[in-house]
Each structure stands twice: as C-alpha cells, then as structure tokens.
Design an enzyme around this catalytic site. Structure first.
Site, PDB file in Angstrom:
ATOM      1  N   ASP A  65      36.241 -28.695 -20.616  1.00  0.00           N
ATOM      2  CA  ASP A  65      36.774 -29.469 -19.500  1.00  0.00           C
ATOM      3  C   ASP A  65      38.297 -29.418 -19.616  1.00  0.00           C
ATOM      4  O   ASP A  65      38.916 -30.182 -20.354  1.00  0.00           O
ATOM      5  CB  ASP A  65      36.267 -30.909 -19.577  1.00  0.00           C
ATOM      6  CG  ASP A  65      36.690 -31.751 -18.370  1.00  0.00           C
ATOM      7  OD1 ASP A  65      37.705 -31.412 -17.726  1.00  0.00           O
ATOM      8  OD2 ASP A  65      36.016 -32.762 -18.096  1.00  0.00           O
TER       9      ASP A  65
ATOM     10  N   GLU B 258      38.901 -40.654 -26.620  1.00  0.00           N
ATOM     11  CA  GLU B 258      38.359 -40.246 -25.328  1.00  0.00           C
ATOM     12  C   GLU B 258      37.049 -41.008 -25.193  1.00  0.00           C
ATOM     13  O   GLU B 258      35.978 -40.492 -25.505  1.00  0.00           O
ATOM     14  CB  GLU B 258      38.174 -38.734 -25.288  1.00  0.00           C
ATOM     15  CG  GLU B 258      37.902 -38.191 -23.899  1.00  0.00           C
ATOM     16  CD  GLU B 258      36.424 -38.252 -23.540  1.00  0.00           C
ATOM     17  OE1 GLU B 258      35.972 -39.325 -23.036  1.00  0.00           O
ATOM     18  OE2 GLU B 258      35.742 -37.261 -23.749  1.00  0.00           O
TER      19      GLU B 258
ATOM     20  N   GLU C 187      27.808 -45.938 -21.564  1.00  0.00           N
ATOM     21  CA  GLU C 187      27.865 -45.745 -23.017  1.00  0.00           C
ATOM     22  C   GLU C 187      28.822 -46.724 -23.675  1.00  0.00           C
ATOM     23  O   GLU C 187      28.794 -46.906 -24.874  1.00  0.00           O
ATOM     24  CB  GLU C 187      28.208 -44.300 -23.400  1.00  0.00           C
ATOM     25  CG  GLU C 187      27.113 -43.319 -22.975  1.00  0.00           C
ATOM     26  CD  GLU C 187      27.495 -41.879 -23.196  1.00  0.00           C
ATOM     27  OE1 GLU C 187      28.691 -41.609 -23.426  1.00  0.00           O
ATOM     28  OE2 GLU C 187      26.607 -41.027 -23.148  1.00  0.00           O
TER      29      GLU C 187
ATOM     30  N   HIS D  73      33.979 -32.899 -16.231  1.00  0.00           N
ATOM     31  CA  HIS D  73      32.586 -33.036 -16.647  1.00  0.00           C
ATOM     32  C   HIS D  73      32.029 -34.413 -16.316  1.00  0.00           C
ATOM     33  O   HIS D  73      30.815 -34.616 -16.323  1.00  0.00           O
ATOM     34  CB  HIS D  73      32.433 -32.741 -18.148  1.00  0.00           C
ATOM     35  CG  HIS D  73      32.831 -33.862 -19.048  1.00  0.00           C
ATOM     36  ND1 HIS D  73      34.148 -34.138 -19.372  1.00  0.00           N
ATOM     37  CD2 HIS D  73      32.088 -34.811 -19.684  1.00  0.00           C
ATOM     38  CE1 HIS D  73      34.186 -35.184 -20.175  1.00  0.00           C
ATOM     39  NE2 HIS D  73      32.962 -35.613 -20.381  1.00  0.00           N
TER      40      HIS D  73
END
Length: 430
Positions: A128, A221, A230, A370
């Site tokens: 990405d 990240e 998540e 992504h």
C-alpha cells in the site's frame, strides 16, 4: 464484515503542488498537497546510506477530495431531538444503544493477532504505497523529530517503521509485536544491521515491560477498516499514558471519520436481493443478517450522491479511551437527483508535528488504499432530489463482548418531494 470481490475501480491520481495548511474548521477534511514525482518504487526496508533522497511523496490528498459543504454545519441541521444526539455522548450511552448479541459468540478476538502473522496480510499493507510511503516520508523528511530520540513502535509487524526510525537517527527503537511476525521482525532487523538500535519485544503492549521508563515518540499504524475496527487505538493510548514523556510525540496524532451516501443499485441487488430467490428457493431470512454486515470495498467516486460530512475528529495525543465511542449527527445534502442505496464511511489521518503537515485520506476521491471504504447498505431505496438532505445520527461503540469489533447504529430520515422515510438500522463489524 463483508468484502467485495476484487474489482478494477479507477483510483484518483496524486497531484503536484505545495504544502497546504490544515483547515481547522471541523466541517472540513484534511487537505494536504505535496510535491510528487510520480514514482511508485519499492519501499526501502532499512540498512544502507541516506534516506531523504529515497522517500518519494505519498499523500493521496488533492483538490478533488470529497469536501463537506461549508454551509452544512451542526447548527444548521434541522434534525429532530432524537436524531441530533450530542457528538460527545459518553461511552456508556453509546453502549446502551445496541441490543444484546444473545448467543452470538463469533468475534475477531481469536484470530486478530494471528492474522497479522500471515505474509499475505503483511504484503498487502507494505505494498500500500499511500500508507507506507507516507510513514516513510514523515520519518525521513522530519529527522529532527527522531534524531537521538527513543521511539516506541506499537504493533510493529515486520518492523518497517522501526527500520525507518533507526535509519533516521533514532537513539533506540523498541518494537512491540504480539503475533508470530515478531520472530521474523527480529531476523529482518539483524539482516539489515540494526540489532544495536532496534529491540523487538514479543507480546501484548499491556503485558510488556520496557527496558526504559519513558520514550520520546510513539509511532503506530493502528487504523483499521472504518478507522476503529480491531480497535488497536486503545493499545496506543495505553502505551501513551504509560511510557510517553511529557511533551512527547504521537504519530499520527489526528484521525477523522467521514460519511457520505452513494447510489449502488447493481451491487445491492447482487449482495442483498440475491437472497429472495436462490435457485428457486426463498432465503430472504438471510437478508436481515446481510444488511447488518458492513462491506469493505473501493467505491467509485461517480457513485457519490451527496456531500460529505465530518463525523468525528480524534486527537490521539489527548483523547481518552472512551472517546472512541460517540454519537454524531449528520446532514448529507444531495448534489443531484438520484437514488441512495448505502452510506459510505472513510477516514483521514494527519501528522501535524511534521515540518510540513503530512497525511493521507482513504476517501473515494483519493488514491485507493488497502483500507478502501466501508459501505453500510440501507433497507430503503431513497429517492432524493438535488438540494434535499438525508439527516440523522450515527452511534459507534466497541462491541461489549469483544472490544476489537465495532457496533454501529444509524438513525436516518428523509422528507423529500418524492420520498419520505425514517428508520433505525444496526450494523456489526466482525
């Protein structure tokens, strides 16, 4: 959480220009422009000389980015009292908005960490360009932030960000990774000659004992689909509160979530209406479950029917864990006569401590990442005329049983010339 089959959607190309200051008005998305040479080369994973000359521009933010209407402010919204819940609603109020899951025990908890030990997942993230090159630029082009500093990399994966930091002159980097990828990261660090600068620690951030009391920088990240899926954000906040020195830097430090609406008849028919007749059998009972499953996909910018609305901006350097649960009003004004089949959410992130403001967008009018976008299909097909507004509120909260999953409640209404509807829908990102 659903995901569309791979499609060849055209992506907006990056533009050339000088840095543009961040508009601090809350209704405006982050808009940043960079000098771009068009190169999409391989990411340098560490070792070797120099660094500044290796970093090519990465930001996908440009002038055709989806802008909210400047005239669409919260004060202007004609939303009824139930739809205009305060954007600062407490976490407990957000949790109470969702029905109990009952016997639904399927969550992402069991496979979350293991999924990041799969090389296919890692390859997708490293390739990405928008994501990885932005982080590389932030580090290489702002060495004054990293020189002789102690850095903590939260959720290090292969250790690519740690390698960038080491190459930029960090005194030491502690890379925490919970998955089996930590073992691979150690090998990568050794292969690139940074064993004396990078220490890879395997385990959960909440259970790790760092060899130092404080760090100067936390880089991560952490963003997931829909920004919060998540929910690694809480892990970053835990590390910030425990180890970051006073006046330390969190990278990135700003994240904003946006909402818009699209026409998507063809795919909704394929995904949702399909269950009405499956080889001659009625399976419409599955439709309700399918409607509750957000879809991760790349949305064509030509599908956009309305303007975009800023839902929430998070200051990672100051926010508390409960701030990730919120209720925010929205008002989506139609830019043309069309039909609305779904809402679409996306996010921007910013690194405001850099010499020049840096960041990227995952919006449908920016270069694809992504993360793609998150599509939430509506039960109704809304017939909307230009200038009319779809109004309502969105409530977001971590799932009670598994905080890495996300529960979403959308309350919306349209009172137009050709359509009048009011409804509440629930979604579950699993």
């Amino acid at each position: 959480m659903g995901r569309r089959k791979s499609q060849n959607h055209p992506a907006a190309t990056t533009t050339t220009g000088d840095d543009q200051s961040l508009n601090q008005h809350q209704q405006q998305p982050t808009k940043i422009r960079f000098k771009v040479d068009g190169e999409e080369g391989e990411v340098d994973g560490g070792g070797g000389g120099g660094g500044q000359e290796d970093a090519t521009a990465s930001s996908n933010l440009d002038e055709v980015m989806c802008d909210p209407d400047e005239s669409t402010t919260v004060a202007d919204m004609t939303v009824d009292a139930s739809a205009s819940a305060s954007a600062s609603a407490s976490a407990s109020e957000a949790h109470d908005s969702f029905p109990d899951d009952g016997d639904d025990h399927q969550t992402s908890a069991d496979y979350y960490f293991d999924s990041y030990s799969h090389f296919g997942t890692v390859l997708e993230m490293l390739k990405d360009i928008v994501r990885t090159k932005t982080y590389q630029n932030v580090i290489y082009q702002n060495k004054f932030l990293f020189k002789n500093k102690v850095v903590l990399d939260v959720g290090a994966g292969t250790g690519i960000l740690s390698l960038f930091c080491a190459k930029a002159g960090a005194q030491h980097v502690y890379a925490i990774e919970c998955s089996q990828m930590a073992d691979t990261a150690k090998e990568i660090v050794e292969s690139n000659g940074f064993s004396n600068v990078i220490t890879v620690l395997k385990g959960k951030v909440e259970e790790i004992d760092l060899p130092v009391a404080k760090v100067d920088i936390i880089i991560s990240e952490w963003m997931g689909y829909f920004l919060l899926f998540e929910n690694m954000l809480n892990t970053v906040l835990y590390a910030r509160d425990k180890w970051l020195v006073n006046g330390g830097v969190v990278l990135p430090d700003k994240a904003s979530l946006y909402l818009t609406a699209i026409e998507d008849a063809e795919y909704k028919d394929d995904k949702i209406e399909f269950w009405n007749n499956v080889y001659g059998f009625d399976m419409s009972c599955i439709k309700k479950q399918a409607m509750m499953e957000p879809l991760v996909d790349t949305v064509d910018q030509n599908q956009l029917v309305t303007q975009c609305q800023l839902l929430k901006t998070m200051d990672i350097s100051k926010m508390g864990p409960g701030d990730a649960s919120f209720t925010a009003p929205f008002k989506l004004v139609a830019e043309r006569d069309d039909y609305i089949h779904a809402l679409v959410a996306y996010f921007d992130v910013s690194f405001t401590k850099c010499h020049k403001l840096t960041g990227f967008s995952t919006g449908p009018r920016s270069r694809a990442t992504h993360w793609k976008q998150t599509v939430l299909y509506l039960e109704d097909v809304l017939t909307i005329c230009e200038g009319e507004a779809l109004v309502g509120s969105m409530t977001v909260a971590p799932n009670k049983k598994n905080p890495r999953d996300v529960d979403i409640k959308v309350k919306y209404s349209l009172n137009g010339r050709r359509c009048s509807v009011s409804r509440i829908q629930y979604y579950k990102m699993r």
